[in-house]
Design an enzyme around this catalytic site. Structure first.
Site, PDB file in Angstrom:
ATOM      1  N   GLU A 179      -8.525  -2.562  -2.524  1.00  0.00           N
ATOM      2  CA  GLU A 179      -8.989  -3.959  -2.629  1.00  0.00           C
ATOM      3  C   GLU A 179     -10.505  -4.142  -2.510  1.00  0.00           C
ATOM      4  OE1 GLU A 179      -6.714  -6.270   0.170  1.00  0.00           O
ATOM      5  OE2 GLU A 179      -4.809  -5.767  -0.757  1.00  0.00           O
ATOM      6  N   HIS A 257       2.171  -7.668  -6.156  1.00  0.00           N
ATOM      7  CA  HIS A 257       2.681  -8.766  -5.326  1.00  0.00           C
ATOM      8  C   HIS A 257       2.796  -9.997  -6.225  1.00  0.00           C
ATOM      9  CE1 HIS A 257       2.425  -6.491  -1.656  1.00  0.00           C
ATOM     10  NE2 HIS A 257       1.159  -6.182  -1.909  1.00  0.00           N
ATOM     11  N   GLU A 285       3.179  -1.719  -4.562  1.00  0.00           N
ATOM     12  CA  GLU A 285       3.585  -2.618  -3.458  1.00  0.00           C
ATOM     13  C   GLU A 285       4.364  -3.818  -3.995  1.00  0.00           C
ATOM     14  OE1 GLU A 285       0.239  -3.794  -1.015  1.00  0.00           O
ATOM     15  OE2 GLU A 285      -0.698  -1.824  -1.162  1.00  0.00           O
ATOM     16  N   ASP A 287       6.585  -6.864  -4.735  1.00  0.00           N
ATOM     17  CA  ASP A 287       7.549  -7.844  -4.245  1.00  0.00           C
ATOM     18  C   ASP A 287       7.420  -9.078  -5.128  1.00  0.00           C
ATOM     19  OD1 ASP A 287       5.124  -8.743  -2.991  1.00  0.00           O
ATOM     20  OD2 ASP A 287       5.784  -8.058  -1.017  1.00  0.00           O
TER      21      ASP A 287
END
Ligand code: XIL
Length: 383
Positions: A179, A257, A285, A287
């Site tokens: 990030e 995400h 990651e 979701d």
């Protein structure tokens, strides 16, 4: 924790045994180097996500909650049976491994690595450099520090060498830098950026990690890269420039995400353009959250939301399947009770983001992944 990593032996060591897909393992891959006794091959169902994904050489991963692993039997069994790669949700972050300066605590992370080895899983290392979850002695907010620029540089170098050497041979993919850009594609003005006076820390971090473990695949990892836009473009330019400087970067992690609040991203074309730079890509990651009732955690406001979520899960998995360079697909955990989403996205309240419900029963979101993998025999084989 220094064992030879044998991806090829592991990847090719599958065999169908009486309706159960189990790792037969080669003598080397199955041997415990200490006792030299072959360890028993763990069996897992032929219709598990990991068994179905293995047919196209894709790794299906999960983030792992260190408190549940080992203590919660159902959680532990699902982790072993369904997934062929694991990521420590928190246990490898700097605040966890070096809360006290100079004192390393590897126990939780070591336990995960041992579990992965026992269950023939590969490990994604997460993460060496971030602006969040730093130890308080270094920074409480990621943007300010009481240390001098030279001390910050020395601390990062020491951290990367200590951590990557500790896990040398055990990590398949490292998230080296996490990030580094904001949503406008601007470099975040973190303690790293300030100490180096620019983004030069990124190249140094990759070089140090490569020196410490030349066999690990080194990733840049970020969110919202799924959408073409200023951020994805900035990371694309970064990777190009790192390649031009011969910096050892091997992959780009798309966190994934996603939310049904926003449109589905042009994920596949972004995976493709990074792959065209010679990079591996991975969903790291995933979701898919939706808006939920404020007074009932993980209960969608819209009763039809699960269908939209199934569609997002299915499309993101299929985007990865379609791109040969996409080597792993990792949901950020699997049970809604353990998801970071309800705690993090609370205004408005979101949740129900994972593929198992609060009782660890598979949801429709699990079933679409299973079906897509079952139908994926035409996808390019990776590895
Ligand atoms: C999250 C964890 O899931 C939470 O338990 C923790 O409190 C905060 O971090 N991007 C990342 C992950 O790279 O490390 C974050 O994990 C989620 C966002």
């Amino acid at each position: 924790m220094r064992r030879p990593w044998l991806p090829l032996a592991v990847a090719t060591a599958t065999a169908l045994l009486g309706g159960q897909l189990a790792f037969a393992g080669s003598a080397t891959a199955d041997s415990d180097p200490v006792s030299a006794k072959p360890s028993p091959a763990p069996a897992y169902p032929a219709d598990s996500l990991r068994a179905l994904a293995a047919r196209v050489g894709l790794r299906i991963g999960t983030a792992v909650n260190a408190d549940e692993l080992g203590s919660n039997a159902k959680y532990t069994q699902i982790t072993a049976e369904q997934f062929s790669s694991v990521t420590a949700e928190n246990a490898m972050k700097w605040a966890e491994v070096e809360a006290v300066r100079g004192t390393y605590t590897w126990e939780k992370a070591d336990q995960l690595v041992a579990f992965a080895e026992k269950n023939r899983q590969l490990v994604r290392g997460h993460t060496l450099l971030w602006h969040n979850q730093l130890p308080a002695w270094l920074s409480t907010d990621g943007y300010t520090t009481t240390l001098s620029n030279e001390e910050v540089k020395a601390a990062l170098k020491e951290h990367i060498f200590a951590q990557v050497r500790h896990f040398k041979g055990d990590i398949w993919q490292w998230d080296v830098v996490n990030e580094a850009f904001d949503d406008n594609g601007q470099p975040r003005q973190t303690i790293w950026y300030k100490a180096w006076g620019g983004t030069g820390y990124i190249a140094d971090a990759f070089r140090w990690a490569h020196q410490a473990d030349p066999h690990a695949l080194l990733f840049y990892n970020d969110y919202n890269l799924e959408f073409t836009g200023p951020k994805s473009n900035a990371v694309y330019e970064l990777v190009k420039s790192l390649k031009a400087q011969r910096v050892p970067i091997h992959g780009v992690g798309f966190q994934g995400h996603l939310s049904t609040q926003y449109g589905y991203p042009d994920l596949q074309s972004n995976l493709e353009r990074f792959a065209a730079l010679g990079q591996k890509v991975a969903l790291t990651e995933v979701d898919v959250r939706t808006l939920t009732k404020p007074d009932a955690v993980n209960v969608p406001v819209d009763a039809l939301a699960p269908y939209a979520q199934e569609s997002y899960w299915s499309r993101s998995l299929k985007a990865c399947l379609a791109v040969r360079a996409c080597i792993s697909f990792t949901p950020w955990g699997f049970g809604d009770s353990y998801s970071w989403v309800p705690g993090w996205f609370s205004n408005p309240q979101a949740g129900a983001a994972l593929i198992y419900d609060e009782q660890l029963n598979p949801k429709g979101q699990y079933q679409v992944l299973q079906q897509d993998l079952a139908l994926a025999s035409g996808a390019p084989h990776r590895g």
